[in-house]
Every structure is written in structure tokens, then in C-alpha cells.
Motif scaffolding. Structure first.
Motif, PDB file in Angstrom:
ATOM      1  N   ILE A  56       0.870  -1.185   0.000  1.00 12.00           N
ATOM      2  CA  ILE A  56       0.000   0.000   0.000  1.00 12.00           C
ATOM      3  C   ILE A  56       0.904   1.231   0.000  1.00 12.00           C
ATOM      4  N   ARG A  57       0.570   2.231  -0.809  1.00  9.96           N
ATOM      5  CA  ARG A  57       1.351   3.475  -0.822  1.00  9.96           C
ATOM      6  C   ARG A  57       0.757   4.436   0.186  1.00  9.96           C
ATOM      7  N   GLY A  58       1.311   4.421   1.389  1.00  9.53           N
ATOM      8  CA  GLY A  58       0.822   5.296   2.443  1.00  9.53           C
ATOM      9  C   GLY A  58       0.678   4.527   3.741  1.00  9.53           C
ATOM     10  N   GLN A  66      14.760  -5.553   6.403  1.00  8.03           N
ATOM     11  CA  GLN A  66      15.746  -4.637   5.842  1.00  8.03           C
ATOM     12  C   GLN A  66      15.095  -3.297   5.534  1.00  8.03           C
ATOM     13  N   PHE A  67      15.779  -2.246   5.915  1.00  6.05           N
ATOM     14  CA  PHE A  67      15.354  -0.916   5.484  1.00  6.05           C
ATOM     15  C   PHE A  67      16.152  -0.557   4.233  1.00  6.05           C
ATOM     16  N   GLY A  68      15.481  -0.090   3.191  1.00  3.15           N
ATOM     17  CA  GLY A  68      16.154   0.337   1.952  1.00  3.15           C
ATOM     18  C   GLY A  68      16.777  -0.835   1.224  1.00  3.15           C
ATOM     19  N   LYS A  76      14.719  -7.311  -1.553  1.00  3.02           N
ATOM     20  CA  LYS A  76      14.194  -6.127  -2.240  1.00  3.02           C
ATOM     21  C   LYS A  76      14.233  -4.926  -1.298  1.00  3.02           C
ATOM     22  N   GLN A  77      14.122  -3.729  -1.870  1.00  3.46           N
ATOM     23  CA  GLN A  77      14.020  -2.500  -1.075  1.00  3.46           C
ATOM     24  C   GLN A  77      12.962  -2.674   0.024  1.00  3.46           C
ATOM     25  N   HIS A  78      13.352  -2.387   1.260  1.00  3.59           N
ATOM     26  CA  HIS A  78      12.473  -2.423   2.429  1.00  3.59           C
ATOM     27  C   HIS A  78      11.976  -3.830   2.810  1.00  3.59           C
ATOM     28  N   GLY A  79      12.629  -4.873   2.268  1.00  2.00           N
ATOM     29  CA  GLY A  79      12.303  -6.233   2.714  1.00  2.00           C
ATOM     30  C   GLY A  79      10.982  -6.759   2.192  1.00  2.00           C
ATOM     31  N   ALA A  81       8.265  -7.966   4.555  1.00  2.00           N
ATOM     32  CA  ALA A  81       7.153  -8.030   5.522  1.00  2.00           C
ATOM     33  C   ALA A  81       5.946  -7.233   5.034  1.00  2.00           C
ATOM     34  N   ARG A  82       6.192  -6.153   4.298  1.00  2.00           N
ATOM     35  CA  ARG A  82       5.072  -5.285   3.895  1.00  2.00           C
ATOM     36  C   ARG A  82       4.206  -5.903   2.799  1.00  2.00           C
ATOM     37  N   THR A  83       4.721  -6.919   2.119  1.00  2.00           N
ATOM     38  CA  THR A  83       3.896  -7.592   1.102  1.00  2.00           C
ATOM     39  C   THR A  83       3.585  -9.037   1.514  1.00  2.00           C
ATOM     40  N   LEU A 148       9.356   1.661  10.707  1.00  4.57           N
ATOM     41  CA  LEU A 148       7.922   1.918  10.635  1.00  4.57           C
ATOM     42  C   LEU A 148       7.834   3.214   9.820  1.00  4.57           C
ATOM     43  N   HIS A 149       7.491   3.031   8.544  1.00  2.00           N
ATOM     44  CA  HIS A 149       7.701   4.050   7.492  1.00  2.00           C
ATOM     45  C   HIS A 149       6.457   4.952   7.393  1.00  2.00           C
ATOM     46  N   THR A 150       6.186   5.711   8.464  1.00  2.00           N
ATOM     47  CA  THR A 150       4.904   6.417   8.569  1.00  2.00           C
ATOM     48  C   THR A 150       4.744   7.578   7.577  1.00  2.00           C
ATOM     49  N   TYR A 151       3.636   7.545   6.832  1.00  2.00           N
ATOM     50  CA  TYR A 151       3.267   8.644   5.937  1.00  2.00           C
ATOM     51  C   TYR A 151       2.268   9.527   6.690  1.00  2.00           C
ATOM     52  N   PHE A 152       2.699  10.721   7.101  1.00  2.00           N
ATOM     53  CA  PHE A 152       1.795  11.642   7.798  1.00  2.00           C
ATOM     54  C   PHE A 152       1.060  12.510   6.786  1.00  2.00           C
ATOM     55  N   VAL A 191      13.657  15.481  -0.302  1.00  2.00           N
ATOM     56  CA  VAL A 191      14.353  15.190   0.956  1.00  2.00           C
ATOM     57  C   VAL A 191      14.308  13.688   1.189  1.00  2.00           C
ATOM     58  N   ASP A 192      15.463  13.097   1.437  1.00  3.41           N
ATOM     59  CA  ASP A 192      15.538  11.659   1.719  1.00  3.41           C
ATOM     60  C   ASP A 192      16.763  11.453   2.610  1.00  3.41           C
ATOM     61  N   ARG A 193      16.544  11.481   3.915  1.00  2.41           N
ATOM     62  CA  ARG A 193      17.666  11.552   4.855  1.00  2.41           C
ATOM     63  C   ARG A 193      17.542  10.529   5.973  1.00  2.41           C
ATOM     64  N   VAL A 221      16.187   7.985  12.366  1.00  2.00           N
ATOM     65  CA  VAL A 221      14.912   8.529  11.883  1.00  2.00           C
ATOM     66  C   VAL A 221      15.105   8.904  10.426  1.00  2.00           C
ATOM     67  N   ILE A 222      14.155   8.522   9.589  1.00  2.00           N
ATOM     68  CA  ILE A 222      14.246   8.892   8.172  1.00  2.00           C
ATOM     69  C   ILE A 222      13.191   9.948   7.886  1.00  2.00           C
ATOM     70  N   VAL A 223      13.587  10.957   7.149  1.00  2.00           N
ATOM     71  CA  VAL A 223      12.631  11.976   6.690  1.00  2.00           C
ATOM     72  C   VAL A 223      12.636  11.914   5.175  1.00  2.00           C
ATOM     73  N   TRP A 224      11.449  11.744   4.600  1.00  2.00           N
ATOM     74  CA  TRP A 224      11.355  11.585   3.138  1.00  2.00           C
ATOM     75  C   TRP A 224      10.183  12.364   2.562  1.00  2.00           C
ATOM     76  N   ASN A 225      10.481  13.129   1.530  1.00  2.00           N
ATOM     77  CA  ASN A 225       9.435  13.660   0.649  1.00  2.00           C
ATOM     78  C   ASN A 225       9.997  13.629  -0.771  1.00  2.00           C
ATOM     79  N   ILE A 248       7.971  10.423   8.213  1.00  2.00           N
ATOM     80  CA  ILE A 248       8.920  10.502   9.334  1.00  2.00           C
ATOM     81  C   ILE A 248       8.948   9.085   9.893  1.00  2.00           C
ATOM     82  N   GLU A 249      10.073   8.424   9.705  1.00  2.00           N
ATOM     83  CA  GLU A 249      10.126   6.980   9.907  1.00  2.00           C
ATOM     84  C   GLU A 249      10.957   6.629  11.141  1.00  2.00           C
ATOM     85  N   SER A 250      10.369   5.790  11.972  1.00  2.00           N
ATOM     86  CA  SER A 250      11.044   5.343  13.192  1.00  2.00           C
ATOM     87  C   SER A 250      11.806   4.080  12.824  1.00  2.00           C
TER      88      SER A 250
END
Ligand code: TA6
Length: 273
Positions: A56-58, A66-68, A76-79, A81-83, A148-152, A191-193, A221-225, A248-250
Motif C-alpha cells: 500500500i502506498r501510504g 531490511q530498510f532500503g 528487495k528495497q524495504h524487505g 514483511a510489507r507484502t 515503521l515508514h509512517t506517511y503523515f 528530501v531523503d535523509r 529517523v528517516i525523513v522523506w518527501n 517521518i520513519e522510526s
């Protein structure tokens, strides 16, 4: 109330409603894609597919084990578990709080050959709390990165500021350089930090609305836009989607990776207030 529901294509999710809040959590990915108290806190793309095999996108994708992308890893990118499918293993309901635990059905994978137990517990109350727990049940030590790749959901990217990361150093994924954060963050380009050694709460200020993020057992912490160009290139978002969310990802990412020996447990906790 906790109910198992389905979209027309059979994609299953839990709907949770109590006096404080409501939430929706897909069984694929144990992926929370709605959390509403006074208003909705999470962003989900209108173009997101709710179908098996596609993340899901969001909401809050769980990036595990794995992160990234990582060198010397075929994951694969981000492992995965999400699929992957998770199963509901426990629920508890009070008037103002619902507690739901899901377990990853098959935590072992052809590119991650470890026996382990992975669960996430959601505390749905006025606050949203998530406990992502990994237990290594294998004889060999296991190394993970995760998020935990939270989309606010935000009113507009130009209205926000992210407080709590000043003076922290970060890996800038955009140009692959290590930098230092000199001020609070406002966003007016991609921004991808990955921030490191973070030990304080993060505040997302959106006009006069304030969200506090408290992480435990995590120092990254990752910040992405994605901003304009990347949004154009992403199939599952509208061109102007970058205006409406910030991630803002924990995490336990980069130098903050986790090594678990047999029977050791690590629990990544994030509380969104
Ligand atoms: O966490 C930031 C990030 O790793 C970005 O580099 C960006 O690619 C984003 O996650 C989304 O990744 P996804 O695999 O979901 O498209």
C-alpha cells in the motif's frame, strides 16, 4: 469493535472502532492505512492498489528485515514483511483503547534464511502506539534493519516544520553525503535523509497542529518527501501528491542495525501523540 472486512477483490483488513479513535489495518503487511481521532493522521495515495503482492502506498509500511537496499543482500528495497501475510493472534478491547497483535506468517525467506518470530502490536487509543517485536529463534545470529515508514497527512508541505533533529548528522540519500542538520526542517525540494543518534522526540508542526513522535529502542529517523520529479516517476501517486504527505520513519537503519543472538528479542516502539 474489531471487525474483519474485505475489499471487493478480497483484500482483507481489520476495522477497529472505539471511543477515542478508529483504524484500518490490512492483513497483508500488518499495514495500518487509517488512524482517525479528531481527523485522519495518515496519508494514503488515491492511486494506491489494495491488492496482494503490492505494498500500500501510504499508512505505515513495515520495512523488515531490511530498510532500503543493502550491499551484499538480495532482499528487495524495504524487505518483504510489507507484502507478506500476517495473522491476527490477539485482541483486547476497552472503551477507549483497542489492542491488536498480528504475527508475520512466514518470517523465513529464500534471501533471509533465519527462523524468527515477528509480531506487531497496535494500541489504538487517542495515541497510536506500535510495537514491532523480533525474536531470533535460529541458532545463528541474525542482523536486521527496519522501519515503521509512517506517511503523515499534512495540510501542505509548505506549512510544515519538523522539530527535534537540529544538530544531528544525517546521510543524505539524494547526493550520498553525510551532513549536519543546522536548523529545524522545512521542505522545498526532494528530501531523503537518514538521521543518526537521535535521542529526542520529533515534532511535526503543521500550521497550528502538532504531532509528537516518541521512539524507543531506535536511534535512527528517516525523513522523506519525493518532491515533484520523483512523484512524476512513481506509478502509484498523483503528480502533486508530494504536497500532502511527509514520511517521518522510526527506524533501526544504517549504523543503528540490530544483531540478535538465539532467543534475543528487539522491540522497536513508536508512539504518535
Ligand atoms: O524511506 C525513504 C525511502 O527509502 C526513499 O528512498 C523512497 O524510495 C521511499 O522510501 C519509498 O520506497 P518504496 O520502496 O516504498 O517506493
Amino acid at each position: 469493535m474489531i471487525k474483519l472486512k474485505k475489499f471487493d477483490n478480497g483484500f482483507e483488513y481489520l476495522e477497529i472502532i472505539n471511543k477515542s479513535a478508529s483504524a484500518k489495518i490490512a492483513l497483508q503487511g500488518a499495514h495500518i492505512f487509517s488512524f482517525k481521532r479528531d481527523s485522519e493522521l495518515l496519508w494514503v495515495s488515491e492511486k494506491s492498489k489494495f491488492e496482494n503482492g503490492t505494498a500500500i502506498r501510504g499508512g505505515v509500511p513495515i520495512c523488515w528485515p531490511q530498510f532500503g537496499l543493502q550491499k551484499n543482500s538480495e532482499l528487495k528495497q524495504h524487505g518483504y514483511a510489507r507484502t507478506s501475510l500476517w495473522e491476527l493472534v490477539n485482541t483486547k478491547e476497552e472503551e477507549e483503547l483497542s489492542i491488536v497483535t498480528l504475527k508475520l506468517k512466514n518470517s523465513k525467506h529464500k534471501h533471509f534464511d533465519y527462523e524468527s518470530e515477528v509480531t506487531i502490536t497496535f494500541y489504538i487509543g487517542y495515541e497510536l502506539k506500535m510495537h514491532l517485536k523480533t525474536k531470533n529463534t535460529d541458532d545463528k545470529p541474525m542482523k536486521i534493519t527496519q522501519a515503521l515508514h509512517t506517511y503523515f497527512r499534512i495540510s501542505n508541505i509548505s506549512n510544515i516544520s519538523i522539530i527535534g533533529l537540529k544538530n544531528k548528522s544525517y546521510f543524505d540519500t539524494v547526493d550520498a553525503k553525510i551532513k549536519k542538520q543546522n536548523s529545524d526542517i522545512s521542505i522545498s525540494s526532494e528530501v531523503d535523509r537518514i538521521y543518526q543518534e537521535v535521542d529526542s522526540d520529533i515534532v511535526l508542526q503543521d500550521n497550528d497542529k502538532k504531532i509528537i513522535i516518541k521512539n524507543t529502542n531506535s536511534s535512527s529517523v528517516i525523513v522523506w518527501n519525493p518532491w515533484i520529479e520523483k512523484c512524476h516517476n512513481m506509478k502509484d501517486v498523483k503528480d502533486d501528491a508530494y504536497k500532502n504527505f511527509v514520511c517521518i520513519e522510526s527506524a533501526n537503519a544504517s549504523k543503528d542495525f540490530i544483531t540478535l543472538h538465539k532467543d534475543e528479542i528487539h522491540t522497536l516502539i513508536t508512539k504518535i501523540i
